[in-house]
Design a protein around this motif. Structure first.
Motif, PDB file in Angstrom:
ATOM      1  N   ILE A   1      73.757 -34.889 -28.452  1.00 27.93           N
ATOM      2  CA  ILE A   1      75.214 -34.884 -28.528  1.00 27.93           C
ATOM      3  C   ILE A   1      75.789 -33.494 -28.302  1.00 27.93           C
ATOM      4  CG2 ILE A   1      77.186 -35.277 -30.066  1.00 27.93           C
ATOM      5  CD1 ILE A   1      75.544 -37.472 -31.428  1.00 27.93           C
ATOM      6  N   SER A   2      75.261 -32.478 -28.965  1.00 29.05           N
ATOM      7  CA  SER A   2      75.873 -31.139 -28.936  1.00 29.05           C
ATOM      8  C   SER A   2      75.282 -30.264 -27.846  1.00 29.05           C
ATOM      9  CB  SER A   2      75.713 -30.452 -30.287  1.00 29.05           C
ATOM     10  OG  SER A   2      74.351 -30.132 -30.529  1.00 29.05           O
ATOM     11  N   ASP A   3      76.049 -29.239 -27.473  1.00 26.60           N
ATOM     12  CA  ASP A   3      75.631 -28.248 -26.474  1.00 26.60           C
ATOM     13  C   ASP A   3      76.130 -26.879 -26.927  1.00 26.60           C
ATOM     14  OD1 ASP A   3      74.698 -30.110 -24.098  1.00 26.60           O
ATOM     15  OD2 ASP A   3      76.614 -30.903 -24.787  1.00 26.60           O
ATOM     16  N   MET A   4      75.457 -26.307 -27.917  1.00 27.72           N
ATOM     17  CA  MET A   4      75.864 -25.003 -28.430  1.00 27.72           C
ATOM     18  C   MET A   4      75.271 -23.912 -27.540  1.00 27.72           C
ATOM     19  SD  MET A   4      77.735 -25.451 -31.306  1.00 27.72           S
ATOM     20  CE  MET A   4      78.605 -26.584 -30.192  1.00 27.72           C
ATOM     21  N   GLY A   5      76.125 -22.999 -27.110  1.00 27.73           N
ATOM     22  CA  GLY A   5      75.700 -21.961 -26.177  1.00 27.73           C
ATOM     23  C   GLY A   5      75.956 -22.380 -24.747  1.00 27.73           C
ATOM     24  N   ALA A   6      76.111 -21.399 -23.860  1.00 31.84           N
ATOM     25  CA  ALA A   6      76.462 -21.665 -22.465  1.00 31.84           C
ATOM     26  C   ALA A   6      75.359 -22.387 -21.719  1.00 31.84           C
ATOM     27  CB  ALA A   6      76.797 -20.356 -21.755  1.00 31.84           C
ATOM     28  N   SER A   7      74.113 -22.148 -22.117  1.00 30.32           N
ATOM     29  CA  SER A   7      73.002 -22.769 -21.405  1.00 30.32           C
ATOM     30  C   SER A   7      71.849 -23.010 -22.362  1.00 30.32           C
ATOM     31  CB  SER A   7      72.548 -21.884 -20.242  1.00 30.32           C
ATOM     32  OG  SER A   7      72.131 -20.614 -20.721  1.00 30.32           O
ATOM     33  N   ASP A   8      71.000 -23.968 -22.028  1.00 33.54           N
ATOM     34  CA  ASP A   8      69.824 -24.247 -22.833  1.00 33.54           C
ATOM     35  C   ASP A   8      68.783 -23.137 -22.661  1.00 33.54           C
ATOM     36  OD1 ASP A   8      71.021 -26.579 -23.580  1.00 33.54           O
ATOM     37  OD2 ASP A   8      69.885 -27.862 -22.221  1.00 33.54           O
ATOM     38  N   GLY A   9      67.894 -23.078 -23.662  1.00 31.10           N
ATOM     39  CA  GLY A   9      66.812 -22.114 -23.564  1.00 31.10           C
ATOM     40  C   GLY A   9      66.952 -20.935 -24.490  1.00 31.10           C
TER      41      GLY A   9
END
Length: 529
Positions: A263-271
């Motif tokens: 559901i969530s996407d914290m931060g501009a990009s994964d990793g």
């Protein structure tokens, strides 16, 4: 005060009287065989701003719910209760995690327990129920923690969920996942035992985990949505990059519907493990058949910076698809870009009358005379489209004046009353209102008008753990649910009480019933008698 006849019982607890400005008036209750009198100070009445509100608690004061281990033994405890209301049978199910000495269980072997409560009287229905079975009994290496519960009115059953570690292959010690158990209205387990819900990382790898689940029931599709935070190895996610995940569950069988989804996407990009999401809560909107999931986390979407924690939200369709703005921000604590002020531990309830949500949290802010580390309870109304309605609402006022970190509020929970179109917000806090002292934590509440978000009356204390003025007996992590049959709330919490046979440091689950409007009697004038 209790009155009984062949038809039933009427009960009132401690009485609180306050005026239109929220000032508490001196009052007491006198009970005789033929009459009951609520006596309020005449001097206070003459100086009061009207209307004056007489607000009694309902039923037994701070009644005990759990029974972990033998009384007087501080080795066995109960923590983190949650409560759901069964509208079919007019009862509650209260769940918690704790350690007990029954059977071959050992100290610090934590499992999930429950207790059915009669909605009309507050009486226990039967005894404590053991719900989870993590690992073999007698082995303290496998535990269950932080339960949540939702009621399914279609099939008249409950779903209890928790995070835990089990030794059922291919799982290994310290590999935390989310589990669930269906219970009948009578509290009997049904369906698969301790079925696994989450799938974080490769099986057998303790680096990837799931924690702090919550659950809501969808009455249109007869499904549950279970949410949690955890770290996974899908895509370009890395270890300790915590995000919010979810799983749809069939309401009748407990079977998974599809797979885990993010559901969530914290931060501009994964990793990157620098930006994380924690402690999700979920509410279902019956008008639009959608969910609102809320959490706290840190994001690097300008003007936010790393370690600046705020409350975020995401709308989901009944099928679990994201809809509306992605990861929309809800709270505004302090100045953007300043990591000094934060928001934590949200909760959410849906308003069926106005088709909107109220999200609550605790945080520290720099408005007015507030200072860093002075935590209070805040709220934000959210439309069914995910838009803010007005600004952040401050709901608590701990301590006589702002500007001190000695008195603060935390751990809020919220429930909606459709009969009176009000919310009940509860939290734990320490206050300097006599006879309380610093570090003496009790449970408080604030009624909030559903249509406007305005406070209804002042903050009021619910719990009475230990002796007033003694900081040794405390409360923590309250939860609240509304009884639609009797128009009452049940508030539950864990705490230590020093009233025999309990002793200081022995944590159990307690409860208190409250009138649904929490403002049952209003007096527009006075006659000195």
């Amino acid at each position: 005060w209790t009155w009984r006849d062949a038809q039933g019982e009427v009960a009132l607890g401690d009485v609180t009287v306050y005026d239109a400005q929220g000032r508490t008036l001196e009052a007491r209750m006198e009970v005789a065989a033929a009459r009951t009198r609520i006596i309020v100070s005449a001097a206070d009445l003459m100086a009061a701003d009207y209307p004056v509100t007489i607000d009694p608690e309902v039923g037994s004061n701070d009644f005990r719910i759990s029974d972990m281990g033998g009384d007087g033994n501080v080795a066995y405890d109960a923590y983190t209760p949650k409560v759901a209301y069964n509208s079919t049978d007019n009862e509650f199910l209260v769940v918690w995690y704790g350690d007990d000495d029954t059977g071959s269980l050992v100290n610090e072997e934590y499992e999930i327990y429950g207790q059915l409560i009669d909605g009309a009287t507050g009486a226990e229905i039967g005894s404590d129920i053991r719900i989870s079975d993590m690992g073999a009994d007698g082995n303290g290496s496998y535990d269950a923690y932080i339960p949540s519960v939702a009621y399914n009115a279609t099939n008249n059953l409950y779903l209890v969920v928790w995070n835990g570690e089990d030794d059922t292959a291919p799982l290994v010690d310290n590999e935390n996942e989310i589990f669930g158990q269906l219970l009948t209205a009578a509290g009997a387990e049904t369906g698969s035992n301790d079925f696994r819900i989450s799938d974080m990382g490769p099986d057998g790898n303790a680096l990837y985990d799931a924690y702090n689940s919550d659950v809501a029931w969808n009455g249109i599709d007869n499904e549950f949505l279970v949410v949690w935070y955890g770290d996974d190895d899908t895509g370009s996610l890395v270890n300790e990059e915590n995000e919010i995940f979810a799983q749809l569950i069939d309401g009748a069988t407990g079977a998974e519907i599809g797979s885990d989804f993010r559901i969530s996407d914290m931060g501009a990009s994964d990793g990157s493990a620098a930006f994380k999401a924690y402690r999700p809560e979920v509410a279902w909107n019956a008008t639009d058949n959608l969910y609102l999931v809320v959490w706290y986390g840190d994001d690097d979407t300008a003007p936010l910076v790393d370690n600046e924690y705020e409350i975020f939200g995401q709308l989901l369709t009944a099928a679990g698809a994201e809809t509306g703005t992605n990861d929309f921000r809800i709270s505004n604590m302090g100045t953007d870009g300043d990591t000094t002020y934060d928001a934590y531990f949200p909760d959410v309830a849906w308003n069926a009358t106005d088709n909107e949500f109220l999200v609550v949290w605790y945080g520290d802010n720099n408005t007015g005379s507030l200072i860093d580390g002075e935590f209070e309870i805040y709220g934000q109304r959210i439309s069914d489209a995910g838009a803010e309605i007005g600004g952040d609402l401050r709901l608590s006022d701990m301590g006589a004046t702002d500007g001190s970190v000695s008195f603060y509020a935390a751990d809020p929970s919220v429930s909606y009353n459709a009969s009176d179109n009000v919310y009940m917000v509860v939290w734990r806090a320490d206050d300097d209102t006599a006879p309380q002292v610093d570090d003496e934590y009790e449970v408080f509440f604030q009624v909030v008008a559903g249509a406007t978000g305005a406070e209804v009356g002042p903050d009021e204390r619910i719990s009475d753990m230990g002796t007033d003025g003694d900081a040794a007996s405390d409360t923590s992590e309250p939860d609240v649910a509304w009884n639609s049959t009797d128009n009452e709330f049940l508030v539950v919490w864990w705490g230590d009480e020093d009233v025999a046979p309990l002793v200081d440091g022995e944590n159990e689950i307690f409860g208190q019933r409250l009138d649904g409007a929490a403002v049952p009697i209003k007096v527009s004038g006075y006659l000195v008698d």
